[in-house]
Design a protein around this motif. Sequence first.
Motif, PDB file in Angstrom:
ATOM      1  N   GLY A 239      -0.539  -5.231 -24.002  1.00  0.00           N
ATOM      2  CA  GLY A 239       0.150  -3.968 -23.769  1.00  0.00           C
ATOM      3  C   GLY A 239       0.975  -4.049 -22.502  1.00  0.00           C
ATOM      4  N   PHE A 240       2.077  -3.354 -22.480  1.00  0.00           N
ATOM      5  CA  PHE A 240       2.974  -3.371 -21.322  1.00  0.00           C
ATOM      6  C   PHE A 240       2.642  -2.210 -20.390  1.00  0.00           C
ATOM      7  N   ALA A 241       2.523  -2.514 -19.084  1.00  0.00           N
ATOM      8  CA  ALA A 241       2.282  -1.462 -18.094  1.00  0.00           C
ATOM      9  C   ALA A 241       3.353  -1.436 -17.010  1.00  0.00           C
ATOM     10  N   ALA A 242       3.874  -2.597 -16.628  1.00  0.00           N
ATOM     11  CA  ALA A 242       4.896  -2.633 -15.579  1.00  0.00           C
ATOM     12  C   ALA A 242       5.619  -3.966 -15.611  1.00  0.00           C
ATOM     13  N   ASP A 243       6.869  -3.918 -15.195  1.00  0.00           N
ATOM     14  CA  ASP A 243       7.680  -5.134 -15.113  1.00  0.00           C
ATOM     15  C   ASP A 243       7.778  -5.656 -13.686  1.00  0.00           C
ATOM     16  N   ASP A 244       7.649  -4.753 -12.701  1.00  0.00           N
ATOM     17  CA  ASP A 244       7.998  -5.151 -11.341  1.00  0.00           C
ATOM     18  C   ASP A 244       7.066  -4.608 -10.266  1.00  0.00           C
ATOM     19  N   VAL A 245       6.555  -3.382 -10.436  1.00  0.00           N
ATOM     20  CA  VAL A 245       5.740  -2.735  -9.405  1.00  0.00           C
ATOM     21  C   VAL A 245       4.509  -2.104 -10.038  1.00  0.00           C
ATOM     22  N   THR A 246       3.353  -2.322  -9.411  1.00  0.00           N
ATOM     23  CA  THR A 246       2.094  -1.740  -9.863  1.00  0.00           C
ATOM     24  C   THR A 246       1.419  -1.063  -8.670  1.00  0.00           C
ATOM     25  N   LEU A 247       0.916   0.155  -8.889  1.00  0.00           N
ATOM     26  CA  LEU A 247       0.245   0.915  -7.839  1.00  0.00           C
ATOM     27  C   LEU A 247      -1.272   0.781  -7.982  1.00  0.00           C
ATOM     28  N   LEU A 248      -1.963   0.604  -6.877  1.00  0.00           N
ATOM     29  CA  LEU A 248      -3.418   0.484  -6.866  1.00  0.00           C
ATOM     30  C   LEU A 248      -4.019   1.614  -6.047  1.00  0.00           C
ATOM     31  N   ASP A 249      -5.184   2.131  -6.503  1.00  0.00           N
ATOM     32  CA  ASP A 249      -5.879   3.146  -5.716  1.00  0.00           C
ATOM     33  C   ASP A 249      -7.098   2.528  -5.038  1.00  0.00           C
ATOM     34  N   SER A 250      -7.809   3.341  -4.271  1.00  0.00           N
ATOM     35  CA  SER A 250      -8.922   2.824  -3.485  1.00  0.00           C
ATOM     36  C   SER A 250     -10.108   2.414  -4.343  1.00  0.00           C
ATOM     37  N   GLY A 251     -10.130   2.849  -5.599  1.00  0.00           N
ATOM     38  CA  GLY A 251     -11.229   2.497  -6.494  1.00  0.00           C
ATOM     39  C   GLY A 251     -10.996   1.227  -7.294  1.00  0.00           C
ATOM     40  N   GLY A 252      -9.897   0.535  -6.999  1.00  0.00           N
ATOM     41  CA  GLY A 252      -9.613  -0.698  -7.722  1.00  0.00           C
ATOM     42  C   GLY A 252      -8.941  -0.489  -9.055  1.00  0.00           C
ATOM     43  N   HIS A 253      -8.393   0.706  -9.279  1.00  0.00           N
ATOM     44  CA  HIS A 253      -7.664   0.984 -10.511  1.00  0.00           C
ATOM     45  C   HIS A 253      -6.166   0.832 -10.259  1.00  0.00           C
ATOM     46  N   GLY A 254      -5.450   0.447 -11.281  1.00  0.00           N
ATOM     47  CA  GLY A 254      -4.014   0.252 -11.156  1.00  0.00           C
ATOM     48  C   GLY A 254      -3.234   1.056 -12.174  1.00  0.00           C
ATOM     49  N   VAL A 255      -2.059   1.496 -11.775  1.00  0.00           N
ATOM     50  CA  VAL A 255      -1.129   2.187 -12.660  1.00  0.00           C
ATOM     51  C   VAL A 255       0.208   1.471 -12.575  1.00  0.00           C
ATOM     52  N   GLY A 256       0.686   0.972 -13.693  1.00  0.00           N
ATOM     53  CA  GLY A 256       1.984   0.304 -13.710  1.00  0.00           C
ATOM     54  C   GLY A 256       3.117   1.305 -13.795  1.00  0.00           C
ATOM     55  N   LEU A 257       4.260   0.938 -13.239  1.00  0.00           N
ATOM     56  CA  LEU A 257       5.470   1.758 -13.365  1.00  0.00           C
ATOM     57  C   LEU A 257       6.297   1.165 -14.502  1.00  0.00           C
ATOM     58  N   PRO A 258       6.288   1.831 -15.665  1.00  0.00           N
ATOM     59  CA  PRO A 258       6.802   1.195 -16.894  1.00  0.00           C
ATOM     60  C   PRO A 258       8.314   1.264 -17.073  1.00  0.00           C
ATOM     61  N   PHE A 259       9.074   0.874 -16.051  1.00  0.00           N
ATOM     62  CA  PHE A 259      10.519   0.778 -16.228  1.00  0.00           C
ATOM     63  C   PHE A 259      10.829  -0.351 -17.213  1.00  0.00           C
ATOM     64  N   ALA A 260      11.900  -0.191 -17.966  1.00  0.00           N
ATOM     65  CA  ALA A 260      12.288  -1.236 -18.911  1.00  0.00           C
ATOM     66  C   ALA A 260      12.506  -2.543 -18.163  1.00  0.00           C
ATOM     67  N   PRO A 261      12.009  -3.660 -18.684  1.00  0.00           N
ATOM     68  CA  PRO A 261      12.147  -4.951 -17.992  1.00  0.00           C
ATOM     69  C   PRO A 261      13.609  -5.354 -17.843  1.00  0.00           C
ATOM     70  N   ALA A 262      13.969  -5.738 -16.614  1.00  0.00           N
ATOM     71  CA  ALA A 262      15.320  -6.211 -16.333  1.00  0.00           C
ATOM     72  C   ALA A 262      15.340  -7.730 -16.453  1.00  0.00           C
TER      73      ALA A 262
END
Length: 317
Positions: A239-262
């Motif tokens: 599954g696709f979550a991010a091409d370039d930047v991923t955000l992490l929180d203090s609990g070790g979870h990540g959220v990808g920024l799903p911009f279209a891959p350049a």
Amino acid sequence: MNQHEAIDRTVAPGLADDGAATFVLQGQLACVRGQNMLFSPSQKAIFAVNDTAADIWRSLEEGMQPLAISVEMARGGVDRLEASRHVAAALADWLRLSLIRPCAPLPSSSGRELVSQVVAVAGLNIRIVYPAACAFPAITVFRHLEVRRETADVLFEMVEYKGRVHLFRDGDWILCCSRDELAVTLKGQLLIEVLDHGVYELALHAAALIDNERLVLLCGNPGAGKTTLTLALVHAGFGFAADDVTLLDSGGHGVGLPFAPAVKAGAWSLLAEYCPDLNAVPVCRRPDRRRVRFGRAQGVRALASFSPAHRLCGPAP
């Protein structure tokens, strides 16, 4: 017809359209050891200009319109067509370098045909308003992020002037770019908004893929092949979550920024098997003028609205 009327009616092509234009100056003129220098605070850059250009700049500082400046130069003995060419060339250079910008009305009051979209990234809703003439292909690059909302947290509006697109944020001018740079420029501004207003502990320069509800990060220097590998893995079932930047929180979870891959030009042939429609996608330019195409992998569309954070993939047993 007197001499002044003749001067007023004879201008170089392109300057007549600027006759009623006024500009906001975004540089400072100084003379250092006999050399005229224009300093751009926003770019932290210095540009050398000749005496003619310096006189044109001082006239703009006094509030004179471009056509009036060329008329005044002609009255001083400069050939009238040559004067208007000097003014037109100086304005074109300074607009390109963002040393000046037009006092153009915002699109909402311009009366021109407009199109808009509201996109959601990491919980932030942003409305983007384009002049219809330059909306494509940028509007399609962010189509998978669209949401149906009447209100938004941030408003981006664009004004096109002399082949350059000027970007305003909530009414304030930010920057300008060429038409073919608009998609990349907007992606960068959307990223800035998320990083400025998002809730996270760490932002990683990394692509992110989803495998069994865990997030797999692909790190590497620019040009290392993160995007190429990401699209190949999406084709393989990730599954696709991010091409370039991923955000992490203090609990070790990540959220990808799903911009279209350049996808850079060097990878187009490599990805022909996985993204057969890539060669049909319009070419965009980065500010460094490198060519990119924005991938339209199925995984990008399918997971664009995904919001729950994923735990990072742990070490292999």
